[in-house]
Write a protein that holds these residues in place. Structure first.
Motif, mmCIF file in Angstrom:
data_model
loop_
_atom_site.group_PDB
_atom_site.id
_atom_site.type_symbol
_atom_site.label_atom_id
_atom_site.label_comp_id
_atom_site.label_asym_id
_atom_site.label_seq_id
_atom_site.Cartn_x
_atom_site.Cartn_y
_atom_site.Cartn_z
ATOM 1 N N SER A 179 36.126 46.499 66.639
ATOM 2 C CA SER A 179 36.089 47.384 67.785
ATOM 3 C C SER A 179 35.243 46.736 68.874
ATOM 4 O O SER A 179 34.299 45.996 68.587
ATOM 5 C CB SER A 179 35.472 48.722 67.359
ATOM 6 O OG SER A 179 35.268 49.543 68.470
ATOM 7 N N LEU A 225 33.171 48.185 70.942
ATOM 8 C CA LEU A 225 31.835 48.768 71.040
ATOM 9 C C LEU A 225 31.172 48.845 69.663
ATOM 10 O O LEU A 225 31.693 49.501 68.767
ATOM 11 C CB LEU A 225 31.897 50.180 71.631
ATOM 12 C CG LEU A 225 32.466 50.324 73.034
ATOM 13 C CD1 LEU A 225 32.554 51.793 73.416
ATOM 14 C CD2 LEU A 225 31.633 49.548 74.036
ATOM 15 N N LYS A 266 25.372 56.108 67.299
ATOM 16 C CA LYS A 266 25.960 56.187 68.637
ATOM 17 C C LYS A 266 26.728 54.903 68.903
ATOM 18 O O LYS A 266 26.506 53.892 68.242
ATOM 19 C CB LYS A 266 24.861 56.340 69.696
ATOM 20 C CG LYS A 266 24.015 57.580 69.534
ATOM 21 C CD LYS A 266 22.916 57.615 70.575
ATOM 22 C CE LYS A 266 22.022 58.831 70.370
ATOM 23 N NZ LYS A 266 20.906 58.849 71.325
ATOM 24 N N LEU A 267 27.603 54.944 69.901
ATOM 25 C CA LEU A 267 28.324 53.747 70.322
ATOM 26 C C LEU A 267 27.648 53.161 71.548
ATOM 27 O O LEU A 267 27.342 53.896 72.494
ATOM 28 C CB LEU A 267 29.780 54.083 70.660
ATOM 29 C CG LEU A 267 30.699 54.404 69.503
ATOM 30 C CD1 LEU A 267 32.069 54.821 70.020
ATOM 31 C CD2 LEU A 267 30.837 53.209 68.576
ATOM 32 N N ARG A 268 27.438 51.854 71.550
ATOM 33 C CA ARG A 268 26.883 51.201 72.747
ATOM 34 C C ARG A 268 27.915 51.325 73.866
ATOM 35 O O ARG A 268 29.075 51.038 73.676
ATOM 36 C CB ARG A 268 26.601 49.732 72.485
ATOM 37 C CG ARG A 268 25.457 49.534 71.536
ATOM 38 C CD ARG A 268 24.630 48.305 71.889
ATOM 39 N NE ARG A 268 23.684 48.029 70.827
ATOM 40 C CZ ARG A 268 22.504 48.609 70.717
ATOM 41 N NH1 ARG A 268 22.117 49.498 71.601
ATOM 42 N NH2 ARG A 268 21.697 48.304 69.718
ATOM 43 N N GLY A 269 27.461 51.784 75.022
ATOM 44 C CA GLY A 269 28.369 51.979 76.141
ATOM 45 C C GLY A 269 28.961 53.373 76.196
ATOM 46 O O GLY A 269 29.588 53.744 77.175
ATOM 47 N N ASN A 270 28.776 54.160 75.134
ATOM 48 C CA ASN A 270 29.256 55.552 75.106
ATOM 49 C C ASN A 270 28.255 56.373 74.292
ATOM 50 O O ASN A 270 28.582 56.909 73.256
ATOM 51 C CB ASN A 270 30.659 55.631 74.507
ATOM 52 C CG ASN A 270 31.248 57.028 74.598
ATOM 53 O OD1 ASN A 270 30.654 57.926 75.194
ATOM 54 N ND2 ASN A 270 32.400 57.213 74.011
ATOM 55 N N GLU A 271 27.017 56.449 74.796
ATOM 56 C CA GLU A 271 25.928 57.091 74.062
ATOM 57 C C GLU A 271 26.101 58.590 73.880
ATOM 58 O O GLU A 271 25.426 59.198 73.063
ATOM 59 C CB GLU A 271 24.580 56.790 74.727
ATOM 60 C CG GLU A 271 24.004 55.428 74.385
ATOM 61 C CD GLU A 271 24.708 54.256 75.052
ATOM 62 O OE1 GLU A 271 25.488 54.477 76.008
ATOM 63 O OE2 GLU A 271 24.494 53.118 74.628
ATOM 64 N N LYS A 272 27.010 59.205 74.650
ATOM 65 C CA LYS A 272 27.233 60.642 74.493
ATOM 66 C C LYS A 272 27.910 60.951 73.169
ATOM 67 O O LYS A 272 27.781 62.035 72.637
ATOM 68 C CB LYS A 272 28.071 61.179 75.647
ATOM 69 C CG LYS A 272 27.319 61.192 76.958
ATOM 70 C CD LYS A 272 28.148 61.774 78.058
ATOM 71 C CE LYS A 272 27.357 61.739 79.369
ATOM 72 N NZ LYS A 272 28.120 62.303 80.481
ATOM 73 N N MET A 273 28.635 59.972 72.644
ATOM 74 C CA MET A 273 29.301 60.155 71.357
ATOM 75 C C MET A 273 28.294 59.842 70.256
ATOM 76 O O MET A 273 27.865 58.702 70.097
ATOM 77 C CB MET A 273 30.504 59.223 71.257
ATOM 78 C CG MET A 273 31.340 59.451 70.055
ATOM 79 S SD MET A 273 32.803 58.417 70.185
ATOM 80 C CE MET A 273 33.387 58.576 68.536
#
Length: 150
Positions: free
Chosen positions: A38, A40, A52-59
């Motif tokens: 993936s 991220l 959390k996902l780097r670049g999508n910290e809201k998830m």
């Protein structure tokens, strides 16, 4: 072979560290590739239990929930930037790189089994203690105390 519970134990014992794991891409999960990752990476910050996902910290998801459902999708895991375990290809077993991190002493293994028994409601049978087991328990306890634990 490393299991999800082994990685969770390392994370609990090193909660002051940051963990990052690479996840296989959907193409890999669907069989179009063996090793495509993936874009991220996922991570768990120091003193946190959320992945959390780097670049999508809201998830964010509880790391225990993620590992219970998706441990086989993790390609590799690093602790403070150092690779500690990896999977050579999707579907292969997770292998330790830093073997010492995944070794478990007699005492912590016994405590873990007790916690697992409490969680599942099962009765645990503790084997009769011999001299070797008692020595292992004391050795691990003394190392724990030496680290400044009380």
């Amino acid at each position: 072979m490393i299991k999800a519970i082994d990685v969770l134990r390392v994370m609990a014992e090193h909660k002051e560290s940051e963990f990052e794991f690479r996840i296989y891409s959907p193409n890999t999960e669907q069989g179009y590739s063996d090793t495509e990752l993936s874009k991220l990476p996922a991570y768990v910050e120091a003193h946190s239990t959320f992945a959390k996902l780097r670049g999508n910290e809201k998830m964010a998801i509880q790391v225990t929930e993620f590992f219970e459902s998706d441990f086989q999708t993790i390609a590799s895991l690093t602790m403070d930037g150092q690779l500690i375990c990896e999977r050579k290809a999707y579907g292969q077993p997770m292998e330790a790189i830093k073997h010492a991190l995944f070794e478990q002493g007699t005492y912590s293994e016994m405590v873990e089994k007790q916690f697992m028994g409490l969680r599942t409601g099962r009765t645990l049978l503790v084997p009769e203690m011999n001299e070797s087991m008692a020595g292992g328990l004391m050795k691990e306890f003394m190392a724990w105390r030496k680290e400044g634990n009380q």
